[in-house]
Motif scaffolding. Structure first.
Motif, mmCIF file in Angstrom:
data_model
loop_
_atom_site.group_PDB
_atom_site.id
_atom_site.type_symbol
_atom_site.label_atom_id
_atom_site.label_comp_id
_atom_site.label_asym_id
_atom_site.label_seq_id
_atom_site.Cartn_x
_atom_site.Cartn_y
_atom_site.Cartn_z
ATOM 1 N N VAL A 277 0.823 -1.215 0.000
ATOM 2 C CA VAL A 277 0.000 0.000 0.000
ATOM 3 C C VAL A 277 0.858 1.267 0.000
ATOM 4 N N GLY A 278 2.142 1.112 -0.284
ATOM 5 C CA GLY A 278 3.019 2.273 -0.416
ATOM 6 C C GLY A 278 3.539 2.847 0.891
ATOM 7 N N LEU A 279 3.462 2.075 1.967
ATOM 8 C CA LEU A 279 3.988 2.539 3.251
ATOM 9 C C LEU A 279 5.437 2.094 3.415
ATOM 10 N N PRO A 280 6.251 2.887 4.098
ATOM 11 C CA PRO A 280 7.646 2.499 4.326
ATOM 12 C C PRO A 280 7.715 1.355 5.340
ATOM 13 N N PRO A 281 8.878 0.717 5.469
ATOM 14 C CA PRO A 281 9.034 -0.323 6.487
ATOM 15 C C PRO A 281 8.641 0.202 7.877
ATOM 16 N N ALA A 282 8.140 -0.679 8.714
ATOM 17 C CA ALA A 282 7.612 -0.296 10.027
ATOM 18 C C ALA A 282 8.654 0.417 10.882
ATOM 19 N N LEU A 283 9.895 -0.041 10.877
ATOM 20 C CA LEU A 283 10.920 0.615 11.700
ATOM 21 C C LEU A 283 11.197 2.038 11.225
ATOM 22 N N ASP A 284 11.207 2.257 9.915
ATOM 23 C CA ASP A 284 11.396 3.605 9.378
ATOM 24 C C ASP A 284 10.228 4.506 9.770
ATOM 25 N N ALA A 285 9.011 3.971 9.695
ATOM 26 C CA ALA A 285 7.834 4.752 10.060
ATOM 27 C C ALA A 285 7.859 5.116 11.545
ATOM 28 N N LEU A 286 8.264 4.185 12.390
ATOM 29 C CA LEU A 286 8.345 4.465 13.825
ATOM 30 C C LEU A 286 9.373 5.557 14.091
ATOM 31 N N HIS A 287 10.504 5.486 13.425
ATOM 32 C CA HIS A 287 11.538 6.519 13.575
ATOM 33 C C HIS A 287 10.992 7.889 13.174
ATOM 34 N N ASP A 288 10.312 7.955 12.028
ATOM 35 C CA ASP A 288 9.743 9.218 11.550
ATOM 36 C C ASP A 288 8.677 9.744 12.505
ATOM 37 N N LEU A 289 7.852 8.846 13.036
ATOM 38 C CA LEU A 289 6.811 9.254 13.978
ATOM 39 C C LEU A 289 7.432 9.841 15.238
ATOM 40 N N ARG A 290 8.463 9.213 15.743
ATOM 41 C CA ARG A 290 9.139 9.747 16.938
ATOM 42 C C ARG A 290 9.696 11.143 16.671
ATOM 43 N N LEU A 291 10.262 11.343 15.490
ATOM 44 C CA LEU A 291 10.787 12.666 15.134
ATOM 45 C C LEU A 291 9.663 13.693 15.056
ATOM 46 N N ARG A 292 8.527 13.318 14.422
ATOM 47 C CA ARG A 292 7.394 14.247 14.304
ATOM 48 C C ARG A 292 6.851 14.629 15.676
ATOM 49 N N LEU A 293 6.742 13.658 16.567
ATOM 50 C CA LEU A 293 6.190 13.958 17.890
ATOM 51 C C LEU A 293 7.146 14.795 18.732
ATOM 52 N N ALA A 294 8.432 14.678 18.470
ATOM 53 C CA ALA A 294 9.418 15.469 19.214
ATOM 54 C C ALA A 294 9.544 16.881 18.655
ATOM 55 N N ALA A 295 9.128 17.085 17.399
ATOM 56 C CA ALA A 295 9.254 18.382 16.737
ATOM 57 C C ALA A 295 8.149 19.332 17.182
ATOM 58 N N THR A 296 8.336 20.576 16.827
ATOM 59 C CA THR A 296 7.311 21.586 17.064
ATOM 60 C C THR A 296 6.088 21.226 16.246
ATOM 61 N N PRO A 297 4.899 21.333 16.833
ATOM 62 C CA PRO A 297 3.683 20.982 16.076
ATOM 63 C C PRO A 297 3.575 21.768 14.778
ATOM 64 N N ARG A 298 3.055 21.085 13.755
ATOM 65 C CA ARG A 298 2.843 21.675 12.437
ATOM 66 C C ARG A 298 1.687 22.665 12.519
ATOM 67 N N THR A 299 1.836 23.805 11.887
ATOM 68 C CA THR A 299 0.747 24.775 11.856
ATOM 69 C C THR A 299 -0.212 24.397 10.743
ATOM 70 N N SER A 300 -1.399 24.980 10.774
ATOM 71 C CA SER A 300 -2.438 24.590 9.820
ATOM 72 C C SER A 300 -2.091 24.947 8.383
ATOM 73 N N ASP A 301 -1.137 25.856 8.158
ATOM 74 C CA ASP A 301 -0.814 26.217 6.784
ATOM 75 C C ASP A 301 0.326 25.380 6.199
ATOM 76 N N GLN A 302 0.887 24.453 6.998
ATOM 77 C CA GLN A 302 1.924 23.592 6.468
ATOM 78 C C GLN A 302 1.283 22.425 5.738
#
Length: 195
Positions: free
Chosen positions: A156-181
């Motif tokens: 379904v076009g999703l990256p490997p689970a470990l890569d996705a978990l790494h990216d998710l951890r980075l997103r949650l640690a980052a400053t929240p995305r604003t509505s215009d991003q």
């Protein structure tokens, strides 16, 4: 040139609802809300689900031709957060899956919604998109046949689970995305995270 959406009024409503809820969804994913705020948010998510139910009943899944890419993503986000109305959430997943078969909805987004529906039915997820915050950080919610998870994700076009978990951890640690991003086609939710 991309044609304009067929239902611009529906597009505007979906985007407005998802945009209004977005900061709360981000705060919820980062566990930055009080119990009172979580409860109030559930009411909003339930109201958004009722609107999406009406839209699906009138037009089918609000895919890209009907509401544009941003409107379709907003509809998916609303469905993903409709945990208070699991009947509607499952109906949305079925309608969205049919739209993926016609090429008018994202199969990647559908995979997240499908997993969410499975977990809400107390079944293991299929694509490994949902995570729970545990004592040691993010933990993958139960998955059917974990040995073939990355194969199903690739289908379904999703990256490997470990890569996705790494990216998710980075997103949650980052400053929240604003509505215009730009939305990247993924979401974070709590108590279950999505990657």
């Amino acid at each position: 040139m991309i044609p304009p959406p067929q239902l611009p009024h529906v597009q505007r409503e979906l985007i407005a609802r998802a945009t209004a809820a977005g900061p709360r969804w981000q705060s919820l994913a980062r566990m930055q809300l009080s119990e009172q705020e979580i409860g109030m948010g559930r009411h909003t998510d339930h109201a958004n689900a009722r609107v999406l139910r009406r839209i699906i009943g009138e037009y089918g899944w609000p895919g890209v031709p009907l509401v544009g890419q941003d409107g379709a993503t907003a509809a998916w986000q609303i469905a993903l957060h409709a945990d208070t109305d699991t009947f509607m959430q499952r109906a949305a997943a079925r309608a969205m899956h049919a739209a993926t078969q016609r090429g008018t909805a994202s199969i990647r987004q559908w995979a997240h919604l499908h997993d969410r529906c499975l977990l809400n039915a107390d079944l293991p997820q299929h694509f490994g998109t949902q995570y729970l915050r545990g004592a040691d950080g993010l933990e993958l919610e139960p998955v059917h046949d974990p040995d073939t998870l990355d194969t199903r994700r690739a289908e379904v076009g999703l990256p490997p689970a470990l890569d996705a978990l790494h990216d998710l951890r980075l997103r949650l640690a980052a400053t929240p995305r604003t509505s215009d991003q730009k939305n990247d086609g993924t979401s974070t939710t709590s108590p279950t995270e999505s990657a």
